[in-house]
Design a protein around this motif. Sequence first.
Motif, PDB file in Angstrom:
ATOM      1  N   ASP A 100       0.830  -1.207   0.000  1.00  0.00           N
ATOM      2  CA  ASP A 100       0.000   0.000   0.000  1.00  0.00           C
ATOM      3  C   ASP A 100       0.862   1.255   0.000  1.00  0.00           C
ATOM      4  N   LYS A 101       0.213   2.364  -0.319  1.00  0.00           N
ATOM      5  CA  LYS A 101       0.908   3.650  -0.341  1.00  0.00           C
ATOM      6  C   LYS A 101       1.498   3.980   1.028  1.00  0.00           C
ATOM      7  N   ASN A 102       0.804   3.657   2.105  1.00  0.00           N
ATOM      8  CA  ASN A 102       1.307   3.957   3.450  1.00  0.00           C
ATOM      9  C   ASN A 102       2.625   3.237   3.734  1.00  0.00           C
ATOM     10  N   VAL A 103       2.723   1.990   3.303  1.00  0.00           N
ATOM     11  CA  VAL A 103       3.956   1.214   3.508  1.00  0.00           C
ATOM     12  C   VAL A 103       5.083   1.839   2.679  1.00  0.00           C
ATOM     13  N   ARG A 104       4.773   2.209   1.455  1.00  0.00           N
ATOM     14  CA  ARG A 104       5.788   2.845   0.607  1.00  0.00           C
ATOM     15  C   ARG A 104       6.195   4.207   1.172  1.00  0.00           C
ATOM     16  N   ASP A 105       5.260   4.909   1.817  1.00  0.00           N
ATOM     17  CA  ASP A 105       5.579   6.200   2.433  1.00  0.00           C
ATOM     18  C   ASP A 105       6.570   6.027   3.593  1.00  0.00           C
ATOM     19  N   VAL A 106       6.431   4.947   4.348  1.00  0.00           N
ATOM     20  CA  VAL A 106       7.382   4.651   5.426  1.00  0.00           C
ATOM     21  C   VAL A 106       8.776   4.477   4.835  1.00  0.00           C
ATOM     22  N   ALA A 111      14.300   6.192   3.512  1.00  0.00           N
ATOM     23  CA  ALA A 111      15.277   6.360   2.431  1.00  0.00           C
ATOM     24  C   ALA A 111      15.660   7.833   2.273  1.00  0.00           C
ATOM     25  N   SER A 112      14.709   8.719   2.475  1.00  0.00           N
ATOM     26  CA  SER A 112      14.996  10.150   2.375  1.00  0.00           C
ATOM     27  C   SER A 112      16.009  10.581   3.429  1.00  0.00           C
ATOM     28  N   GLN A 113      15.905  10.000   4.604  1.00  0.00           N
ATOM     29  CA  GLN A 113      16.862  10.325   5.666  1.00  0.00           C
ATOM     30  C   GLN A 113      18.270   9.873   5.272  1.00  0.00           C
ATOM     31  N   ALA A 114      18.374   8.704   4.673  1.00  0.00           N
ATOM     32  CA  ALA A 114      19.676   8.221   4.192  1.00  0.00           C
ATOM     33  C   ALA A 114      20.207   9.147   3.104  1.00  0.00           C
ATOM     34  N   HIS A 115      19.322   9.558   2.196  1.00  0.00           N
ATOM     35  CA  HIS A 115      19.724  10.461   1.114  1.00  0.00           C
ATOM     36  C   HIS A 115      20.229  11.798   1.671  1.00  0.00           C
ATOM     37  N   LEU A 116      19.561  12.316   2.690  1.00  0.00           N
ATOM     38  CA  LEU A 116      19.998  13.582   3.298  1.00  0.00           C
ATOM     39  C   LEU A 116      21.388  13.453   3.902  1.00  0.00           C
ATOM     40  N   HIS A 117      21.655  12.336   4.567  1.00  0.00           N
ATOM     41  CA  HIS A 117      22.984  12.127   5.148  1.00  0.00           C
ATOM     42  C   HIS A 117      24.041  12.040   4.050  1.00  0.00           C
ATOM     43  N   LEU A 118      23.712  11.352   2.978  1.00  0.00           N
ATOM     44  CA  LEU A 118      24.637  11.218   1.856  1.00  0.00           C
ATOM     45  C   LEU A 118      24.920  12.594   1.235  1.00  0.00           C
ATOM     46  N   LYS A 119      23.878  13.358   1.043  1.00  0.00           N
ATOM     47  CA  LYS A 119      24.006  14.704   0.471  1.00  0.00           C
ATOM     48  C   LYS A 119      24.844  15.599   1.383  1.00  0.00           C
ATOM     49  N   HIS A 120      24.591  15.501   2.686  1.00  0.00           N
ATOM     50  CA  HIS A 120      25.342  16.312   3.643  1.00  0.00           C
ATOM     51  C   HIS A 120      26.821  15.925   3.636  1.00  0.00           C
ATOM     52  N   ALA A 121      27.102  14.625   3.584  1.00  0.00           N
ATOM     53  CA  ALA A 121      28.501  14.168   3.537  1.00  0.00           C
ATOM     54  C   ALA A 121      29.202  14.698   2.298  1.00  0.00           C
ATOM     55  N   ARG A 122      28.503  14.717   1.197  1.00  0.00           N
ATOM     56  CA  ARG A 122      29.092  15.201  -0.058  1.00  0.00           C
ATOM     57  C   ARG A 122      29.296  16.708  -0.059  1.00  0.00           C
ATOM     58  N   SER A 123      28.594  17.403   0.803  1.00  0.00           N
ATOM     59  CA  SER A 123      28.773  18.856   0.880  1.00  0.00           C
ATOM     60  C   SER A 123      30.161  19.219   1.422  1.00  0.00           C
ATOM     61  N   PHE A 124      30.840  18.267   2.064  1.00  0.00           N
ATOM     62  CA  PHE A 124      32.191  18.490   2.586  1.00  0.00           C
ATOM     63  C   PHE A 124      33.266  18.137   1.560  1.00  0.00           C
ATOM     64  N   HIS A 125      32.858  17.776   0.367  1.00  0.00           N
ATOM     65  CA  HIS A 125      33.766  17.264  -0.666  1.00  0.00           C
ATOM     66  C   HIS A 125      35.039  18.104  -0.822  1.00  0.00           C
ATOM     67  N   LYS A 126      34.889  19.405  -0.871  1.00  0.00           N
ATOM     68  CA  LYS A 126      36.047  20.277  -1.101  1.00  0.00           C
ATOM     69  C   LYS A 126      36.951  20.399   0.124  1.00  0.00           C
ATOM     70  N   SER A 127      36.424  20.108   1.302  1.00  0.00           N
ATOM     71  CA  SER A 127      37.196  20.249   2.537  1.00  0.00           C
ATOM     72  C   SER A 127      37.885  18.952   2.970  1.00  0.00           C
ATOM     73  N   VAL A 128      37.455  17.839   2.420  1.00  0.00           N
ATOM     74  CA  VAL A 128      37.999  16.531   2.820  1.00  0.00           C
ATOM     75  C   VAL A 128      39.266  16.250   2.019  1.00  0.00           C
ATOM     76  N   PRO A 129      40.334  15.805   2.684  1.00  0.00           N
ATOM     77  CA  PRO A 129      41.562  15.472   1.952  1.00  0.00           C
ATOM     78  C   PRO A 129      41.310  14.361   0.928  1.00  0.00           C
ATOM     79  N   VAL A 130      41.905  14.487  -0.245  1.00  0.00           N
ATOM     80  CA  VAL A 130      41.729  13.506  -1.327  1.00  0.00           C
ATOM     81  C   VAL A 130      42.142  12.113  -0.869  1.00  0.00           C
ATOM     82  N   LYS A 131      43.093  12.070   0.055  1.00  0.00           N
ATOM     83  CA  LYS A 131      43.562  10.781   0.581  1.00  0.00           C
ATOM     84  C   LYS A 131      42.442   9.979   1.261  1.00  0.00           C
ATOM     85  N   ALA A 132      41.387  10.667   1.698  1.00  0.00           N
ATOM     86  CA  ALA A 132      40.290  10.013   2.418  1.00  0.00           C
ATOM     87  C   ALA A 132      39.250   9.414   1.475  1.00  0.00           C
ATOM     88  N   PHE A 133      39.265   9.797   0.219  1.00  0.00           N
ATOM     89  CA  PHE A 133      38.213   9.387  -0.706  1.00  0.00           C
ATOM     90  C   PHE A 133      38.048   7.873  -0.839  1.00  0.00           C
TER      91      PHE A 133
END
Length: 181
Positions: A100-106, A111-133
């Motif tokens: 049902d739609k309710n189950v998919r909404d959960v 998944a949106s929370q995971a996406h936000l964390h991924l997006k936030h981590a990528r926002s540090f891209h320019k500040s993170v040393p290349v060695k860490a990639f």
Amino acid sequence: MNIIDEREKNLDDKAYRNIKELENYAENTQCSLLYLTLEILGIKDLHADHAASHIGKAQGIVTCLRATPYHVSRRKVFLPMDICMLHGVSQEDFLRRNQDKNVRDVIYDIASQAHLHLKHARSFHKSVPVKAFPAFLQTVSLEDFLKKIQRVDFDIFHPSLQQKNSLLPLYLYIQSWRKIY
């Protein structure tokens, strides 16, 4: 020790009460592994640690989502209860493989929370040393799963989610070559 302590706390196999509890579990398990990887690479950088924290949380959330069909086959549901209650979904709905739609909404909310964390981590891209990639290349598989689940309209039981992506090694190589995570 964080990993062991957190796993010991989680031996009772209870569902997470809320998304924050799932994130805390991910912080103490997945993030600890990333911090260890950074330490092995000789990286001591605040921005790298911050990115690792968000990538680890995304990894923990995605792992919880990916494991849902397996856990359901064992009559267990570990998805955050507060999100389930928000959408009026019970554990029984998952055990019946309700689509049902309710189950998919959960699933969408989690998944949106995971996406936000991924997006936030990528926002540090320019500040993170290349060695860490190299430590952060797991973001490729995380993003791949999040895109796949979006394509099937957040149906966690869709058979395509259980299939491997044969292009993933190529995507990893490209991200590695481009020096991005």
